[in-house]
Scaffold this active site. Structure first.
Site, PDB file in Angstrom:
ATOM      1  N   LYS A 280       0.812  -1.213   0.000  1.00  0.00           N
ATOM      2  CA  LYS A 280       0.000   0.000   0.000  1.00  0.00           C
ATOM      3  C   LYS A 280       0.849   1.269   0.000  1.00  0.00           C
ATOM      4  O   LYS A 280       0.431   2.304  -0.524  1.00  0.00           O
ATOM      5  CB  LYS A 280      -0.921  -0.010   1.223  1.00  0.00           C
ATOM      6  CG  LYS A 280      -1.947  -1.133   1.186  1.00  0.00           C
ATOM      7  CD  LYS A 280      -2.758  -1.184   2.467  1.00  0.00           C
ATOM      8  CE  LYS A 280      -3.773  -2.328   2.415  1.00  0.00           C
ATOM      9  NZ  LYS A 280      -4.532  -2.452   3.682  1.00  0.00           N
ATOM     10  N   SER A 302       3.107   9.881 -12.213  1.00  0.00           N
ATOM     11  CA  SER A 302       3.974  11.022 -12.531  1.00  0.00           C
ATOM     12  C   SER A 302       5.398  10.785 -12.055  1.00  0.00           C
ATOM     13  O   SER A 302       6.354  11.334 -12.615  1.00  0.00           O
ATOM     14  CB  SER A 302       3.420  12.298 -11.886  1.00  0.00           C
ATOM     15  OG  SER A 302       3.411  12.191 -10.475  1.00  0.00           O
ATOM     16  N   THR A 489      29.266  46.517 -21.102  1.00  0.00           N
ATOM     17  CA  THR A 489      30.290  46.880 -22.079  1.00  0.00           C
ATOM     18  C   THR A 489      31.468  47.510 -21.343  1.00  0.00           C
ATOM     19  O   THR A 489      31.349  47.960 -20.206  1.00  0.00           O
ATOM     20  CB  THR A 489      29.731  47.891 -23.092  1.00  0.00           C
ATOM     21  OG1 THR A 489      29.376  49.095 -22.392  1.00  0.00           O
ATOM     22  CG2 THR A 489      28.490  47.345 -23.780  1.00  0.00           C
ATOM     23  N   ASP A 517      20.388  48.088 -24.487  1.00  0.00           N
ATOM     24  CA  ASP A 517      20.014  49.205 -25.356  1.00  0.00           C
ATOM     25  C   ASP A 517      19.566  48.749 -26.736  1.00  0.00           C
ATOM     26  O   ASP A 517      18.665  49.352 -27.340  1.00  0.00           O
ATOM     27  CB  ASP A 517      21.158  50.213 -25.465  1.00  0.00           C
ATOM     28  CG  ASP A 517      22.508  49.565 -25.751  1.00  0.00           C
ATOM     29  OD1 ASP A 517      22.546  48.350 -26.020  1.00  0.00           O
ATOM     30  OD2 ASP A 517      23.526  50.276 -25.691  1.00  0.00           O
ATOM     31  N   CYS A 586      34.647  41.731 -36.139  1.00  0.00           N
ATOM     32  CA  CYS A 586      33.225  41.970 -35.873  1.00  0.00           C
ATOM     33  C   CYS A 586      32.768  43.251 -36.580  1.00  0.00           C
ATOM     34  O   CYS A 586      33.571  44.142 -36.877  1.00  0.00           O
ATOM     35  CB  CYS A 586      32.971  42.119 -34.377  1.00  0.00           C
ATOM     36  SG  CYS A 586      33.466  40.719 -33.372  1.00  0.00           S
TER      37      CYS A 586
END
Length: 722
Positions: A280, A302, A489, A517, A586
């Site tokens: 049980k 579950s 930055t 920004d 970049c």
């Protein structure tokens, strides 16, 4: 940390209904018990805990040394649909007296059981704050309806996964009252010791059973299709008998259909079969060891899709009861478990395997997060819930507040040089603006922000502007969910791991939003600019650095680690100049204001910058504007540098077109007008023909960073918070 509005302890009532929810609530209860200076704990036990047929599991709560304040017998026997309804009604009759006596500040309920629905209903109607554990999950049965109903009654929510968090948000729950903590049971589960597991296996399955050579079976009725779930259980037992491995079978939950499932077990002689052990209840700490070392788990609990994945134990999930839940690769779904052969084949496929461990539902640190969340609850806040409904068509009716006051936001822009604060109206009008030099230290900067915002808020009252919140635009990478600047930055010093939301919210008593920004520029275009009404567009902001923001399906993309739209760091050359990010080649290394300033200084040092009609005073630093002026006056070298910069930006835009395929690209910032024609030329030369007709335009917004910061506040208010 304490925000409960007074100096007394927070009185917390934890209500547990069955063995399964106690495994999730017990770690929280232990945590509360370890901090008596903050909390008083009351424990209410009801439901199947008090039924002998289900193991009288209230005893394990007593064994854990918890004082049970109240035992409520709320189960009407019968194990059918009507009995479940009557049980809810019985609980609703009994609970008011208990809650009037205990007078808790907050009640903690778990999951999706009908008993929990009765608890949440009682507490909500008696104006008791409710903390719901494990809301937002999806399973696929009536449990979903109950779970989501409890969510709507609850005031605070603790969820286990990111998907569950998003479900709660999509259900219009207040974002600030949702905590992504992980599953509390994982705190115990991931720290479980393995040294005594063989003694536990022998205790429950016999002395002759070895690790990984037995099965754990746990199956419950599906209350929306009881007949089919009983038939599936019968087929499962037949398959297990045929598979001929020692099996631990746990009795089902006390749901409609459970009595019929027990009859099936007895009809097949499972309780006396030599290969089966029917029980049980198993204490959770022992159950953990049993599933961790099982050859397989089968059923529709579950636990199979949640806890067992942490051990990599194979799971066979039968039917539809858990079909909507997130699972690891250890789970094999058998949705139509309609034949013995199909279930038997699944057993042959899964038994004895070892899968990678998954921690979808937790990392073992849920309880500290939950305790911190509890301490942050302000009992002085209004009890009435607020819902964040999605944007709706603007109402043509009028509101007296809208006539007498201008609904506005405080917008803050943290640039590399200046710090600006503005009062911005709902229409995007900058009513008043304040500008100061951005200090170099954290302490000076945060104090100046607070000072300027307090001054602006006071001025707003004089200007008849009602401030709805504060939006902050800053350089760097930002976690907008927490309002934290993660990495700034190089232009803004001492600005890493900075919590901006808390000091402003505590000082101004207003909600605060923070983003970088580039994202703010995109938000400004979405609300006030050329992106208004568009489903997909990209903004590139050109200034001291290069940033950007991406709007996809009307929503801003942040990315998994808040690094999306770092468009200035798209690499356009393998051997280009060094970039401030540490890489090279970049876009920012070519086309930013810093890059143009670098090239202008080189020309000036070589006496190649100035042409007729130009001069640079000795006390003035050479910058990008001097380079642009020289190019306009015919300086061929300056023109070449600008052309190279525009080409680099154009190549970046081509990459964006090929990756995102937006309907519009908006160039924003002081350099945009100088680059637009070069960018369009590069698109014509380099882009695929299918994207060459995408519009590329210059923004017509004067202050996109401020307007974007304001839009975070103003968009939120249009979601109709109630």
């Amino acid at each position: 940390m304490e925000k409960n509005g007074n100096n007394r302890k927070l009185r917390v009532c934890v209500a547990t209904c069955n063995r399964a929810d106690y495994s999730k609530l017990a770690p929280i209860m232990f945590g509360i018990k370890t901090e008596p200076e903050f909390f008083e704990l009351d424990v209410v036990v009801l439901g199947s805990h008090l039924i002998d047929d289900y193991g009288n599991t209230y005893r394990m709560i007593e064994q854990d040394d918890f004082d049970i304040n109240t035992r409520l017998h709320t189960i009407v026997r019968g194990e059918d649909e009507a009995a479940m309804v009557e049980s809810v009604g019985l609980a609703l009759v009994k609970l008011p007296d208990v809650l009037n006596r205990l007078k808790p500040d907050i009640m903690i309920v778990h999951g999706d059981r009908f008993d929990a629905l009765a608890l949440a209903t009682s507490a909500a109607l008696m104006n008791i704050r409710i903390l719901h554990i494990e809301g937002g999950e999806v399973s696929g049965t009536i449990d979903d309806s109950i779970r989501h109903a409890i969510t709507k009654l609850a005031h605070y929510h603790v969820c286990c996964t990111r998907s569950a968090e998003q479900h709660l948000i999509s259900m219009c729950e207040d974002h600030d009252r949702i905590l992504l903590a992980g599953c509390p049971s994982y705190d115990k589960l991931l720290s479980a010791k393995n040294k005594d597991y063989m003694s536990i296996i022998r205790m429950w399955l016999g002395d002759d059973v070895k690790s990984k050579d037995y099965i754990v079976a746990l199956q419950h009725p599906v209350t929306t299709d009881i007949k089919h779930s009983i038939k599936m259980f019968e087929l499962t037992l037949d398959a297990l008998i045929s598979f001929n491995k020692r099996t631990l079978v746990l009795f089902p939950n006390i749901d409609a259909g459970s009595k019929e499932m027990v009859r099936v077990m007895r009809k097949k002689g499972i309780e006396h079969h030599p290969n089966f052990r029917a029980v049980k209840h198993v204490p959770f700490d022992q159950f953990i060891q049993l599933v961790a070392h099982a050859g397989c788990m089968i059923g529709n609990s579950s636990c199979g899709v949640r806890e067992v994945g942490a051990f990599g134990t194979p799971v066979i999930n039968l039917g539809t009861r858990q079909i909507g839940r997130e699972t690891g690769e250890n789970v094999l779904h058998v949705r139509d478990a309609d034949t013995q052969d199909k279930i038997l084949q699944a057993l042959h496929l899964q038994f004895g395997k070892q899968y990678p461990c998954s921690k979808i539902y937790g990392d073992g640190n849920a309880v500290p997060r939950i305790l911190k969340f509890l301490k942050s609850i302000d009992l002085q806040e209004p009890l009435q819930k607020k819902f964040c409904f999605p944007p709706v068509k603007e109402n043509i009716s009028q509101d007296i507040d809208h006539i007498l006051e201008t609904l506005s936001a405080l917008a803050v822009d943290l640039g590399g040089t200046n710090l600006r604060v503005a009062i911005v109206s709902m229409k995007g009008e900058i009513v008043k603006k304040y500008t100061q030099f951005n200090p170099k230290t954290y302490e000076e900067r945060i104090n100046l922000i607070l000072q300027m915002c307090v001054e602006a808020a006071a001025e707003a009252v004089k200007l008849n502007c009602r401030i709805l919140g504060v939006g902050i635009s800053t350089g760097g990478r930002v976690n907008p969910r927490e309002g934290i600047v993660l990495h700034s930055t190089k232009l803004i010093q001492e600005w890493n791991s900075v919590d901006l939301r808390t000091p402003l919210s505590d000082t101004l008593h207003l909600p605060v939003w923070v983003d970088n920004d580039g994202n703010c520029a995109a938000l400004a275009e979405r609300k006030f600019g050329q992106g208004k009404g568009l489903e997909n567009f990209v903004t590139l902001i050109t200034g001291t650095g290069i940033g950007g923001g991406i709007i996809h399906q009307h929503e801003l993309i942040h990315g998994s680690s808040f690094c999306a739209a770092e468009l200035g760091h798209l690499v356009v050359s393998l051997d280009g100049p060094d970039c401030s990010c540490g890489s090279h080649g970049c876009i920012e290394a070519y086309a930013s204001g810093m890059a143009l300033q670098r090239e202008a200084k080189k020309l000036h040092d070589e006496d190649l910058l100035l042409v007729e009609g130009m001069s640079v005073p000795k006390d003035e630093a050479v910058g990008a504007l001097h380079l642009i002026q020289a190019a306009k006056l015919g300086n061929a070298k300056a023109q070449s540098i600008l052309r190279t910069a525009g080409t680099a930006l154009g190549l970046g835009v081509v990459n964006i077109l090929h990756t995102m395929n937006p309907s519009l690209v908006i160039l924003s910032g002081v350099l945009a007008s100088h680059y637009i024609h070069i960018v369009k030329d590069v698109i014509r030369q380099q882009a695929l023909s299918s994207v060459q007709d995408v519009d590329v335009v210059v923004s017509d917004l004067v202050d996109p960073a401020l307007l974007g910061a304001a839009s975070m506040v103003l968009d939120y208010t249009t979601r109709r918070i109630y």
